[in-house]
Motif scaffolding. Structure first.
Motif, mmCIF file in Angstrom:
data_model
loop_
_atom_site.group_PDB
_atom_site.id
_atom_site.type_symbol
_atom_site.label_atom_id
_atom_site.label_comp_id
_atom_site.label_asym_id
_atom_site.label_seq_id
_atom_site.Cartn_x
_atom_site.Cartn_y
_atom_site.Cartn_z
ATOM 1 N N ARG A 1 0.851 -1.188 0.000
ATOM 2 C CA ARG A 1 0.000 0.000 0.000
ATOM 3 C C ARG A 1 0.885 1.236 0.000
ATOM 4 N N ALA A 2 0.301 2.341 -0.459
ATOM 5 C CA ALA A 2 1.065 3.588 -0.578
ATOM 6 C C ALA A 2 0.196 4.757 -0.142
ATOM 7 N N THR A 3 0.828 5.882 0.156
ATOM 8 C CA THR A 3 0.098 7.116 0.405
ATOM 9 C C THR A 3 -0.844 7.333 -0.784
ATOM 10 N N PRO A 4 -2.159 7.460 -0.554
ATOM 11 C CA PRO A 4 -3.089 7.498 -1.687
ATOM 12 C C PRO A 4 -3.008 8.756 -2.545
ATOM 13 N N HIS A 5 -2.702 9.902 -1.923
ATOM 14 C CA HIS A 5 -2.618 11.163 -2.659
ATOM 15 C C HIS A 5 -1.358 11.906 -2.227
ATOM 16 N N ALA A 6 -0.721 12.585 -3.180
ATOM 17 C CA ALA A 6 0.468 13.397 -2.877
ATOM 18 C C ALA A 6 0.583 14.494 -3.916
ATOM 19 N N THR B 1 -2.222 8.883 -6.439
ATOM 20 C CA THR B 1 -2.748 9.956 -7.279
ATOM 21 C C THR B 1 -1.993 11.246 -6.971
ATOM 22 N N VAL B 2 -1.462 11.862 -8.011
ATOM 23 C CA VAL B 2 -0.696 13.106 -7.831
ATOM 24 C C VAL B 2 -1.643 14.283 -8.017
ATOM 25 N N ASP B 3 -1.880 15.027 -6.942
ATOM 26 C CA ASP B 3 -2.795 16.175 -6.974
ATOM 27 C C ASP B 3 -2.035 17.432 -7.378
ATOM 28 N N SER B 4 -2.518 18.083 -8.409
ATOM 29 C CA SER B 4 -1.821 19.297 -8.875
ATOM 30 C C SER B 4 -2.232 20.501 -8.041
#
Length: 198
Positions: free
Chosen positions: A49-54, A195-198
């Motif tokens: 598992r990973a950090t879901p958003h960054a 998911t990479v949040d801009s």
């Protein structure tokens, strides 16, 4: 992860060895690796598992949980284990990982290096109890995404096992490159996204 599961550990795992193993996820990693003869002697189930958003340039924590199941085979088992894999493109990859047992107790901080097939970490005497790897545990990695990262950041992480070692060969602590050339290499890995949040 690279350490020995010796006779004492083998005897402790006989119950698991007599149970029908889960279907192996393992595959030989490349044509250059010594051809694998049959199934791996140890099946390793991994969940990542990973950090879901960054945000771009942000840190992502990856947690790799693993569980080993002995297939019907003779103990003791001498083998080399490495953890890691491919991190998102352009990411600042980890230089170390933290190893925990199934209870959450920290066992060691293990060094990681970049190789042609990803970033891999080797316990090499770092794990206590004479280096015996617990049947279950987790490894935590931290990476920093590229400053211009966008969309979805994909990592594929897991465990590489190198079989075919005997006690004398194991004591030499071969490099990853030499292990790939000399021994059967099984990889157990899963993809995970952020998911990479801009």
């Amino acid at each position: 992860m690279r350490r020995v599961l010796g006779l004492a550990a083998g005897l402790a795992l006989i119950g698991a060895a007599l149970s029908p193993p889960a279907q192996a996820q393992a595959t030989c990693t490349s044509a250059a690796v010594k051809k694998c003869q049959g199934r791996p002697l140890i099946d390793i189930d991994v969940a990542v598992r990973a950090t879901p958003h960054a945000h771009p340039g942000g840190r992502v924590t990856y947690v790799l949980n693993y569980s080993m199941t002995w297939t019907p085979s003779f103990a003791p088992y001498w083998g080399a284990f490495w953890v890691g894999g491919r991190f998102p493109k352009g990411a600042q990859t980890p230089s170390k990982a933290t190893f925990f047992d199934a209870t959450g107790k920290k066992l060691a901080t293990i060094p990681c290096r970049r190789y042609s097939d990803g970033v891999w970490c080797d316990t090499a005497g770092q794990v206590p109890r004479h280096g015996q790897i617990p049947r279950q545990g987790k490894i935590v990695f931290t990476a920093r995404l590229a400053p211009k990262a966008g969309g979805v950041a994909v990592a594929k992480l897991g465990v590489d096992s190198f079989e075919g070692l005997n006690e004398a060969e194991f004591a030499r602590h071969y490099s990853r490159k030499t292990s790939q050339e000399k021994f059967c290499n099984h990889r157990f890995a899963k993809a995970v996204t952020t998911t990479v949040d801009s």
